[in-house]
Design a protein around this motif. Sequence first.
Motif, mmCIF file in Angstrom:
data_model
loop_
_atom_site.group_PDB
_atom_site.id
_atom_site.type_symbol
_atom_site.label_atom_id
_atom_site.label_comp_id
_atom_site.label_asym_id
_atom_site.label_seq_id
_atom_site.Cartn_x
_atom_site.Cartn_y
_atom_site.Cartn_z
ATOM 1 N N PRO A 3 0.073 -4.850 -15.075
ATOM 2 C CA PRO A 3 -0.019 -3.386 -15.272
ATOM 3 C C PRO A 3 1.179 -2.626 -14.702
ATOM 4 N N VAL A 4 1.749 -3.132 -13.611
ATOM 5 C CA VAL A 4 2.902 -2.436 -13.010
ATOM 6 C C VAL A 4 4.151 -2.654 -13.882
ATOM 7 N N LEU A 5 4.310 -3.864 -14.391
ATOM 8 C CA LEU A 5 5.431 -4.147 -15.305
ATOM 9 C C LEU A 5 5.344 -3.273 -16.566
ATOM 10 N N LYS A 6 4.123 -3.070 -17.072
ATOM 11 C CA LYS A 6 3.946 -2.234 -18.273
ATOM 12 C C LYS A 6 4.350 -0.783 -17.986
ATOM 13 N N ARG A 7 3.963 -0.320 -16.792
ATOM 14 C CA ARG A 7 4.373 1.047 -16.427
ATOM 15 C C ARG A 7 5.892 1.128 -16.312
ATOM 16 N N LEU A 8 6.488 0.111 -15.698
ATOM 17 C CA LEU A 8 7.951 0.120 -15.542
ATOM 18 C C LEU A 8 8.634 0.107 -16.916
ATOM 19 N N GLU A 9 8.116 -0.701 -17.828
ATOM 20 C CA GLU A 9 8.690 -0.760 -19.184
ATOM 21 C C GLU A 9 8.662 0.625 -19.843
ATOM 22 N N ARG B 95 4.911 11.818 -11.103
ATOM 23 C CA ARG B 95 6.253 11.222 -11.146
ATOM 24 C C ARG B 95 7.192 11.938 -10.178
ATOM 25 N N ASN B 96 7.951 11.154 -9.425
ATOM 26 C CA ASN B 96 8.825 11.721 -8.397
ATOM 27 C C ASN B 96 10.109 10.892 -8.309
ATOM 28 N N GLU B 97 10.983 11.293 -7.400
ATOM 29 C CA GLU B 97 12.312 10.636 -7.313
ATOM 30 C C GLU B 97 12.212 9.158 -6.923
ATOM 31 N N PHE B 98 11.062 8.738 -6.386
ATOM 32 C CA PHE B 98 10.929 7.352 -5.927
ATOM 33 C C PHE B 98 10.103 6.469 -6.876
ATOM 34 N N THR B 99 9.521 7.070 -7.919
ATOM 35 C CA THR B 99 8.568 6.332 -8.764
ATOM 36 C C THR B 99 9.163 5.043 -9.328
ATOM 37 N N GLU B 100 10.324 5.156 -9.963
ATOM 38 C CA GLU B 100 10.882 3.988 -10.664
ATOM 39 C C GLU B 100 11.219 2.867 -9.686
ATOM 40 N N LYS C 185 0.837 -1.221 0.000
ATOM 41 C CA LYS C 185 0.000 0.000 0.000
ATOM 42 C C LYS C 185 0.866 1.265 0.000
ATOM 43 N N HIS C 186 2.062 1.151 0.588
ATOM 44 C CA HIS C 186 2.943 2.331 0.628
ATOM 45 C C HIS C 186 3.620 2.559 -0.729
ATOM 46 N N TYR C 187 4.051 1.483 -1.379
ATOM 47 C CA TYR C 187 4.573 1.644 -2.753
ATOM 48 C C TYR C 187 3.458 2.130 -3.687
ATOM 49 N N ASP C 188 2.247 1.602 -3.492
ATOM 50 C CA ASP C 188 1.109 2.038 -4.324
ATOM 51 C C ASP C 188 0.888 3.544 -4.203
ATOM 52 N N TYR C 189 0.985 4.048 -2.971
ATOM 53 C CA TYR C 189 0.814 5.491 -2.753
ATOM 54 C C TYR C 189 1.841 6.257 -3.595
ATOM 55 N N VAL C 190 3.099 5.803 -3.551
ATOM 56 C CA VAL C 190 4.185 6.496 -4.259
ATOM 57 C C VAL C 190 3.932 6.511 -5.767
#
Length: 222
Positions: free
Chosen positions: A155-161, A129-134, A119-124
């Motif tokens: 969906p998270v892998l697609k965003r990372l790609e 976009r911020n210094e912690f997003t990637e 839930k904390h990574y989800d918040y980020v």
Amino acid sequence: DKDEAALTKFKKVVAEFPNSPESLEAVSTAKSIYKANGNIPEYAAWVRTLSFVEVSDAELDNDMYESAEKKYLTNNAKQAVSGFTSYLVQFPNGLHALKVHFYLAQLYFADKLESNSVKHYDYVVTQSRNEFTEQALARLCQVHLKANDFDKAIPVLKRLENEADFPQNKTYAQSNLMKSYYEKENYSNAVIYAEKVLANDKIDDRIKSDAQIIIARSAIKT
């Protein structure tokens, strides 16, 4: 306990001599004791009862964050988790909420409490976009893949790609999209990603052979 005794003495000075130089000094020294012990909420509750001391929310927000951050930076994980959690209770949309969510996620992840970190990574990753997003996206992928939760991972892998600045994160996303789609029996997408993997000359041979196997097996299945 020595701190408790000191706080009792300072509170007595403040009660008996409000608005005197001694009482202002007592408030200031009491604050540093509360801060060192990570107990800003208790300080806040007390100081708000004193008519002669003006304390803004921003000041308390900063004090509470600094107190927890100090524990984090000195690797005092247990007290850092407690301090950051208290911070979010007091200031859910606080000045430091983004950092607090990220640091809490990292602490839980390091402690192998991955489900608490989500839930904390989800918040980020839902903030702009911020210094912690990637880093947060990469960690979320790891957590969902470890749990074999491909519906959440994809969906998270697609965003990372799409959003990664680091080539290794892009490669990680593509190779895991290939595997995730294959696990989901979505062979056409598995092949698309296998071909992306094979087109990357910097990719590990082991992953390339996975890609070739996935292309062959997908051909049989379709």
